[in-house]
Design a protein around this motif. Structure first.
Motif, short mmCIF file in Angstrom:
data_model
loop_
_atom_site.label_atom_id
_atom_site.label_comp_id
_atom_site.label_asym_id
_atom_site.label_seq_id
_atom_site.Cartn_x
_atom_site.Cartn_y
_atom_site.Cartn_z
N GLU A 66 -6.71 7.79 4.54
CA GLU A 66 -6.54 7.02 5.79
C GLU A 66 -5.88 5.68 5.53
OE1 GLU A 66 -9.21 4.23 8.54
OE2 GLU A 66 -10.16 6.16 8.10
N MET A 67 -6.33 4.98 4.49
CA MET A 67 -5.77 3.67 4.19
C MET A 67 -4.28 3.76 3.89
SD MET A 67 -8.69 1.75 1.89
CE MET A 67 -10.30 1.36 2.55
N LEU A 68 -3.88 4.75 3.10
CA LEU A 68 -2.48 4.91 2.77
C LEU A 68 -1.62 5.10 4.01
CD1 LEU A 68 -2.77 7.18 -0.38
CD2 LEU A 68 -1.57 4.99 -0.32
N VAL A 69 -2.04 6.01 4.88
CA VAL A 69 -1.25 6.29 6.07
C VAL A 69 -1.23 5.07 6.99
CG1 VAL A 69 -0.95 7.82 8.06
CG2 VAL A 69 -1.79 8.75 5.89
N SER A 70 -2.35 4.38 7.11
CA SER A 70 -2.39 3.19 7.97
C SER A 70 -1.49 2.09 7.45
CB SER A 70 -3.83 2.69 8.12
OG SER A 70 -4.33 2.17 6.90
N LEU A 71 -1.22 2.10 6.15
CA LEU A 71 -0.30 1.14 5.54
C LEU A 71 1.17 1.56 5.70
CD1 LEU A 71 -2.23 0.44 2.23
CD2 LEU A 71 -1.82 -1.22 4.05
N GLY A 72 1.40 2.77 6.18
CA GLY A 72 2.76 3.26 6.35
C GLY A 72 3.25 4.10 5.19
N VAL A 73 2.33 4.59 4.35
CA VAL A 73 2.70 5.43 3.21
C VAL A 73 2.07 6.81 3.42
CG1 VAL A 73 2.54 5.77 0.72
CG2 VAL A 73 2.84 3.46 1.66
N MET A 74 2.90 7.80 3.72
CA MET A 74 2.40 9.17 3.87
C MET A 74 2.27 9.80 2.48
SD MET A 74 1.33 11.33 6.12
CE MET A 74 1.90 10.40 7.56
N PRO A 75 1.06 10.20 2.08
CA PRO A 75 0.90 10.78 0.74
C PRO A 75 1.65 12.11 0.64
CG PRO A 75 -1.09 11.07 2.04
CD PRO A 75 -0.21 10.17 2.84
N VAL A 76 2.08 12.41 -0.58
CA VAL A 76 2.72 13.71 -0.80
C VAL A 76 1.67 14.80 -0.94
CG1 VAL A 76 4.83 12.78 -1.78
CG2 VAL A 76 2.89 13.31 -3.29
N GLY A 77 0.45 14.39 -1.32
CA GLY A 77 -0.65 15.34 -1.46
C GLY A 77 -1.96 14.66 -1.16
N ALA A 78 -2.92 15.45 -0.69
CA ALA A 78 -4.24 14.90 -0.37
C ALA A 78 -5.28 15.98 -0.55
CB ALA A 78 -4.28 14.35 1.06
#
Length: 324
Positions: A66-78
């Motif tokens: 959640e933190m990554l996406v909220s920062l504007g970084v879409m993870p390549v894997g989760a």
């Protein structure tokens, strides 16, 4: 460093017995903006150095995802992408995000196949996993929870991740918005006469005929958020030092005698032990907050161990219940 990581990742994939994961082609380095090296000290006290802010990130815990996406970084894997969509609606994952296994047992092969330049995971997860991953990728280990200072811990985890991905400005904005939402919510609750009112937050599960209830006590992240809103946690039972969680059964709830208590619970997966499993239970029906119809199911998808966006969702639900 990226070339070395790519080569090592390929070796791991080829050496894995029976893997069906195909390596993902690396994006052209020329397409990435130039940036200075980044060094971040994680929750282990270890310095994690990157040649540049990470862009290909794998996250192994929902709060960090959640933190990554909220920062504007879409993870390549989760980890557990399907579960994330059920329990955390603060952000939405792109369909491109690859599932790398469960949060408890992520697949090292799946992670290496994505050729990440950073893996983010929580301190409490299997410590043996860290050295396996560090053979081919830097690993940033967050604290995840600290019942002695959970709001501060959340801020520190967010800022640490933000530094690693070059999004410190975005992190500051997220926390500023979060703090403002709590301050506004506190004013609304106070104006409605709710300042100092008691609350209880729980979730639960059923095994056979037994129902277990997990209480979010003093120091749990959602408890800290509620207290910032001017409310008081009515659950005084024993809780663990990291998460602020305690477990009881329906009989254990009889200590909650204050007639002003509002009881909140989470059942995002549709397995609602409070509305279904306890519907005919005489002890449950006799509890003051049940008799007075002060039991509130949180909207689905509010993750109680998340980042500032989940925290804001939770705060909004409490404000609605106490202030209308």
């Amino acid at each position: 460093m990226r070339t070395v990581l790519t080569a090592l990742a390929a070796v791991v994939v080829l050496a894995a017995c029976g893997t069906t994961e195909a390596p993902v082609p690396e994006t052209a380095a020329s397409a990435e903006p130039s940036a200075a090296p980044v060094t971040v000290t994680d929750s282990r006290g270890k310095e994690v150095t990157l040649d540049r802010p990470a862009t290909r990130v794998v996250s192994l815990e929902w709060g960090e995802t959640e933190m990554l996406v909220s920062l504007g970084v879409m993870p390549v894997g989760a980890a557990d992408v399907k579960g994330f969509a059920t329990w955390d609606t603060a952000v939405k994952l792109d369909s491109s995000v690859r599932d790398v296994g469960t949060r408890q047992e992520p697949s090292v092969d799946s992670i290496s196949a994505l050729q990440p330049d950073l893996v983010v995971m929580e301190a409490e997860r299997d410590s043996a996993l860290v050295p396996q991953l560090e053979k081919f990728v830097p690993v940033l280990v967050t604290k995840g929870s600290d019942a002695s200072r959970n709001l501060e811990r959340m801020r520190e985890d967010l800022e640490m991740i933000a530094a690693a991905v070059g999004k410190t400005g975005e992190a500051a904005k997220l926390m500023s918005d979060f703090d403002a939402a709590l301050a506004e919510g506190k004013e609304k609750i106070a104006a409605a006469g709710g300042a100092g009112k008691p609350f209880v937050m729980a979730d639960g599960w059923k095994q056979g005929s037994s129902i277990s209830i997990r209480l979010f006590g003093k120091g749990a992240l959602v408890s800290d958020i509620a207290e910032r809103l001017g409310l008081e946690n009515a659950w005084k039972g024993e809780v663990d030092a990291q998460w602020g969680l305690g477990t009881t059964d329906v009989e254990g709830l009889t200590v909650l005698k204050d007639p002003d208590i509002r009881f909140f619970y989470n059942a995002s997966d549709g397995d609602d032990v409070f509305a279904d499993g306890l519907a005919g239970n005489a002890i449950w029906k006799s509890l003051p907050f049940v008799a007075k119809e002060r039991v509130t199911k949180l909207p689905d998808g509010i993750w109680t161990f998340g980042g500032p966006l989940s925290g804001q969702q939770y705060a909004d639900a409490l404000v609605k219940a106490f202030a209308g």
